[in-house]
Enzyme design. Sequence first.
Site: not given
Length: 255
Positions: A7, A11, A100, A102-103
Site C-alpha cells: 500500500d 507519505t 482513489g 485506497d478508498r
Amino acid sequence: MATWLFDLGNTRLKCAPLAADGGIGEVVALPHREGEVAAQLRQFLPARFDLACVASVSGSALTAQVLATLAAHCPRISVARTQSTFAGLRIAYAQPRKLGVDRFLALLAARRRGGAALVCGVGTAITVDLLDADGRHLGGRIAPSPTLMREALNLRAPHLPVLGGEYHEFAADTEDALASGCDGAAIALIGHSLAAARKQLGTSPALYLHGGGGEVLLAQLPMASWAPTLVLEGLAIWARGAGATAVGADTIRPC
C-alpha cells in the site's frame, strides 16, 4: 504461492504478506523518501516470492521505483485498480477510475467486516465514504487533512508553525490554536458526516478511521474504531478474489 501486499501512499509504504487464511501477516510501515525506498524494501523482503499486489496513490516516479524494486524479487506484479463492482461492493462513481484505489480497497475491507459503515481515511487528504449494509457505496467527501491545512497556512504565513500544539476546545496559544482548529475541522467534518449518515440510513453505521493522521483524532471521536490496516485488508480481499488477474488490474511480468 507466496504473495506480498503493498500500500503506497503519499507519505508511507505499508507492506505485508498475504496469510494462508486470506488475511494479512505482520505489517511493516516505511516512511518513504524518493531514492531510499528501494534500499528500505530490500532490507526485509524475501529474496524471491511469487506475486506482488500493489495499490498506489503516490506519484508516478515513486510508484515506478517501487515496481522496479519489486521486479527484482518476483515474476509477477499486479497493480490494483478501482472496479465498479467487486466482492459484494458496488461503488457510487459512474467513472470508477475517479475513485482513489485506497478508498476502493478500504470500502472492500469495510464490506467484509459487515454492516453499514462510514470509512474515513486521514492522510494528505481526508476522505469520507458511506457504505450501506447491502454493500452499496453511497458516495463521500474529500477535504484537506489537518497536516495539509497547517502546511498551507505556513506557506502563506510562515510564522504559523507546521508542527506542535495540543487539542483544546479553546486554546490559549498559537500552536495549540492551530492544532485545535485544524484537527477540529477534521473532527467536525467526520461528526457531521456521521450524523448525515444516520439520517440517510435510519441507523448508525460503524465508523472506521485509518491513515497516518487518523490516530490523533481518536480522543475526540470515541465512537470510532481505529483500523490502520484497512487498505491492506482490502488489497488482500482483492488479491484472493481474482482481482490480481481481473480486467481492473495492470499486470506486469518482469523479464
